[in-house]
Design an enzyme around this catalytic site. Sequence first.
Site, PDB file in Angstrom:
ATOM      1  N   ASP A   9      87.823  99.217  25.552  1.00  0.00           N
ATOM      2  CA  ASP A   9      88.040 100.183  24.476  1.00  0.00           C
ATOM      3  C   ASP A   9      87.287 101.459  24.803  1.00  0.00           C
ATOM      4  O   ASP A   9      86.298 101.442  25.548  1.00  0.00           O
ATOM      5  CB  ASP A   9      87.573  99.631  23.128  1.00  0.00           C
ATOM      6  CG  ASP A   9      88.197 100.382  21.946  1.00  0.00           C
ATOM      7  OD1 ASP A   9      89.180 101.135  22.153  1.00  0.00           O
ATOM      8  OD2 ASP A   9      87.708 100.221  20.825  1.00  0.00           O
ATOM      9  N   GLY A  10      87.768 102.549  24.249  1.00  0.00           N
ATOM     10  CA  GLY A  10      87.117 103.842  24.379  1.00  0.00           C
ATOM     11  C   GLY A  10      86.949 104.459  23.007  1.00  0.00           C
ATOM     12  O   GLY A  10      87.655 104.104  22.065  1.00  0.00           O
ATOM     13  N   GLU A  47      89.285 105.636  27.332  1.00  0.00           N
ATOM     14  CA  GLU A  47      90.130 104.439  27.442  1.00  0.00           C
ATOM     15  C   GLU A  47      90.436 104.138  28.905  1.00  0.00           C
ATOM     16  O   GLU A  47      90.329 102.992  29.350  1.00  0.00           O
ATOM     17  CB  GLU A  47      91.432 104.631  26.658  1.00  0.00           C
ATOM     18  CG  GLU A  47      91.274 104.796  25.159  1.00  0.00           C
ATOM     19  CD  GLU A  47      91.026 103.509  24.391  1.00  0.00           C
ATOM     20  OE1 GLU A  47      90.933 102.420  25.008  1.00  0.00           O
ATOM     21  OE2 GLU A  47      90.936 103.588  23.153  1.00  0.00           O
ATOM     22  N   ASP A  69      93.634  98.313  23.429  1.00  0.00           N
ATOM     23  CA  ASP A  69      94.297  98.815  22.221  1.00  0.00           C
ATOM     24  C   ASP A  69      94.849 100.229  22.450  1.00  0.00           C
ATOM     25  O   ASP A  69      95.255 100.901  21.519  1.00  0.00           O
ATOM     26  CB  ASP A  69      93.355  98.774  21.010  1.00  0.00           C
ATOM     27  CG  ASP A  69      92.156  99.691  21.133  1.00  0.00           C
ATOM     28  OD1 ASP A  69      92.053 100.444  22.123  1.00  0.00           O
ATOM     29  OD2 ASP A  69      91.302  99.647  20.233  1.00  0.00           O
ATOM     30  N   HIS A 124      91.099  97.583  15.887  1.00  0.00           N
ATOM     31  CA  HIS A 124      90.458  97.437  14.570  1.00  0.00           C
ATOM     32  C   HIS A 124      91.198  96.411  13.698  1.00  0.00           C
ATOM     33  O   HIS A 124      91.360  96.606  12.502  1.00  0.00           O
ATOM     34  CB  HIS A 124      90.362  98.790  13.862  1.00  0.00           C
ATOM     35  CG  HIS A 124      89.717  99.835  14.706  1.00  0.00           C
ATOM     36  ND1 HIS A 124      88.362  99.847  14.989  1.00  0.00           N
ATOM     37  CD2 HIS A 124      90.255 100.876  15.383  1.00  0.00           C
ATOM     38  CE1 HIS A 124      88.099 100.871  15.785  1.00  0.00           C
ATOM     39  NE2 HIS A 124      89.215 101.505  16.041  1.00  0.00           N
ATOM     40  N   ASP A 134      84.651  98.069  21.122  1.00  0.00           N
ATOM     41  CA  ASP A 134      84.579  99.244  20.250  1.00  0.00           C
ATOM     42  C   ASP A 134      83.133  99.548  19.882  1.00  0.00           C
ATOM     43  O   ASP A 134      82.712 100.709  19.905  1.00  0.00           O
ATOM     44  CB  ASP A 134      85.430  99.027  18.997  1.00  0.00           C
ATOM     45  CG  ASP A 134      85.393 100.224  18.075  1.00  0.00           C
ATOM     46  OD1 ASP A 134      85.868 101.307  18.479  1.00  0.00           O
ATOM     47  OD2 ASP A 134      84.863 100.105  16.952  1.00  0.00           O
TER      48      ASP A 134
END
Length: 146
Positions: A9-10, A47, A69, A124, A134
């Site tokens: 994740d970024g 990302e 994501d 999320h 995250d």
Amino acid sequence: MKDVTIYTDGACSGNPGPGGWGAILDYKGKRKELCGGEVQTTNNRMELTAVIEALSALKEPCRVTVITDSKYVSDGITLGWAAGWKKNNWRKKDKKPALNPELWDSLLLLCEKHVVTFNWIKGHAGHPENERCDEMAVEQSLKHQN
């Protein structure tokens, strides 16, 4: 070949602004967490960086499932956008420059070294590894604020 699962994740505050990335490498239940950040960046760059750093950490060619994501990252590879941009000298179909060509180029090279499958998941949404990535990404973005 070893089977490795990578979660990434970024995050970015301001976009552009301070950003961070997080990754979890999972091999037979053994996990390694990686993270980092930059003072001035974008969410898409973070990302991409998460996937690049995670794949770069592998010491030998592996069969890798990347769970992300980011539609930007997953579609960029699985739909062939990045390969097409590279073939067209980093230009999109509309002739505009592709963004982040140096990162896409690094990712394409790593995808040649490993057998990589990308799986997109909704962010999320309570996925434990995605939530942990995250957390790391947000922590790093806060550390990189001026």
